[in-house]
Design a protein around this motif. Structure first.
Motif, short mmCIF file in Angstrom:
data_model
loop_
_atom_site.label_atom_id
_atom_site.label_comp_id
_atom_site.label_asym_id
_atom_site.label_seq_id
_atom_site.Cartn_x
_atom_site.Cartn_y
_atom_site.Cartn_z
N THR A 117 -54.15 3.61 -58.92
CA THR A 117 -55.00 2.78 -59.77
C THR A 117 -56.30 3.51 -60.07
OG1 THR A 117 -55.96 1.62 -57.89
CG2 THR A 117 -54.06 0.58 -58.97
N GLN A 118 -56.87 3.23 -61.23
CA GLN A 118 -58.14 3.79 -61.67
C GLN A 118 -58.98 2.64 -62.19
OE1 GLN A 118 -58.65 7.73 -61.96
NE2 GLN A 118 -57.59 6.90 -60.19
N HIS A 119 -60.29 2.68 -61.90
CA HIS A 119 -61.16 1.55 -62.22
C HIS A 119 -62.42 2.02 -62.93
CE1 HIS A 119 -58.71 -0.81 -59.46
NE2 HIS A 119 -58.79 0.20 -58.64
N LYS A 120 -63.00 1.12 -63.73
CA LYS A 120 -64.29 1.39 -64.36
C LYS A 120 -64.87 0.07 -64.86
CE LYS A 120 -62.91 2.29 -69.17
NZ LYS A 120 -63.09 3.22 -70.30
N VAL A 121 -66.13 0.14 -65.33
CA VAL A 121 -66.79 -0.95 -66.03
C VAL A 121 -67.15 -0.43 -67.42
CG1 VAL A 121 -67.64 -2.12 -63.97
CG2 VAL A 121 -69.04 -0.34 -65.03
N ASN A 122 -67.36 -1.32 -68.36
CA ASN A 122 -67.64 -0.87 -69.73
C ASN A 122 -69.12 -0.64 -70.01
OD1 ASN A 122 -68.16 -3.69 -69.77
ND2 ASN A 122 -67.93 -3.71 -71.98
N ALA A 123 -70.00 -1.09 -69.11
CA ALA A 123 -71.45 -0.91 -69.28
C ALA A 123 -72.10 -1.10 -67.91
CB ALA A 123 -71.99 -1.90 -70.30
N THR A 172 -71.91 -9.07 -64.18
CA THR A 172 -72.58 -9.57 -65.38
C THR A 172 -71.52 -10.07 -66.36
OG1 THR A 172 -72.52 -7.49 -66.61
CG2 THR A 172 -74.35 -7.78 -65.08
N THR A 173 -71.85 -10.12 -67.63
CA THR A 173 -70.86 -10.50 -68.65
C THR A 173 -70.08 -9.29 -69.16
OG1 THR A 173 -72.54 -10.28 -70.37
CG2 THR A 173 -72.22 -12.49 -69.42
N ASN A 174 -70.22 -8.15 -68.50
CA ASN A 174 -69.47 -6.94 -68.88
C ASN A 174 -68.04 -7.01 -68.37
OD1 ASN A 174 -71.63 -5.73 -70.26
ND2 ASN A 174 -72.49 -4.99 -68.33
#
Length: 147
Positions: free
Chosen positions: A124-130, A68-70
């Motif tokens: 490495t560590q990963h995530k999304v903001n929403a 998405t736009t996240n």
């Protein structure tokens, strides 16, 4: 500060050895987590022996996008076999890509004050903001012991 030697100190190959390593992951990985963790496929790590300077240059590169736009976000942790955790994933030292277009981003960070001779492992560590899916199509870790 570089390696410091004392007058009269015996220089050995072990003192002058500089270790480095590079790992790549070209398999597309994903996450939907909003807190830092491993992407699909498990941990992506590299290890190096800390040189006499007690310093290692960490370089992280990722090609990533979002559904998405996240934001899709990549950071990293560093753990020494003697020192324990010396760096934790955070948004300040992170690769952040907004939107659905793949973008390649990288960062460099010098870790100092490490225990000479210990094994340093960077993950490495990963995530999304929403709520969305972060996709990581290419990842690289390059660790270089500094003289």
């Amino acid at each position: 500060m570089g390696t410091q030697f004392r007058a009269g100190q015996r220089l050995t190959a072990a003192l002058l050895t500089i270790d480095n390593t590079q790992v790549e992951d070209t398999t597309s990985r994903t996450t939907t987590a909003t807190t830092y963790g491993n992407a699909s496929g498990g941990a992506f790590s590299a290890s190096v022996t800390v040189p006499a300077s007690g310093q290692v240059l960490v370089e992280i590169r990722s090609t990533q996008r979002n559904s998405t736009t996240n934001n899709s976000i990549t950071s990293w942790t560093a753990t020494g076999s003697v020192s324990g955790t010396v760096y934790t994933a955070n948004d300040t030292a992170a690769l952040i890509v907004n939107g659905v277009q793949n973008n390649s981003v990288d960062l460099s960070y010098r870790l100092t004050g490490l225990s000479v001779g210990e094994t340093l492992t960077v993950t490495t560590q990963h995530k999304v903001n929403a709520a969305s899916t972060g996709t990581f199509d290419y990842r690289l870790i390059l660790l270089t012991g500094m003289p």
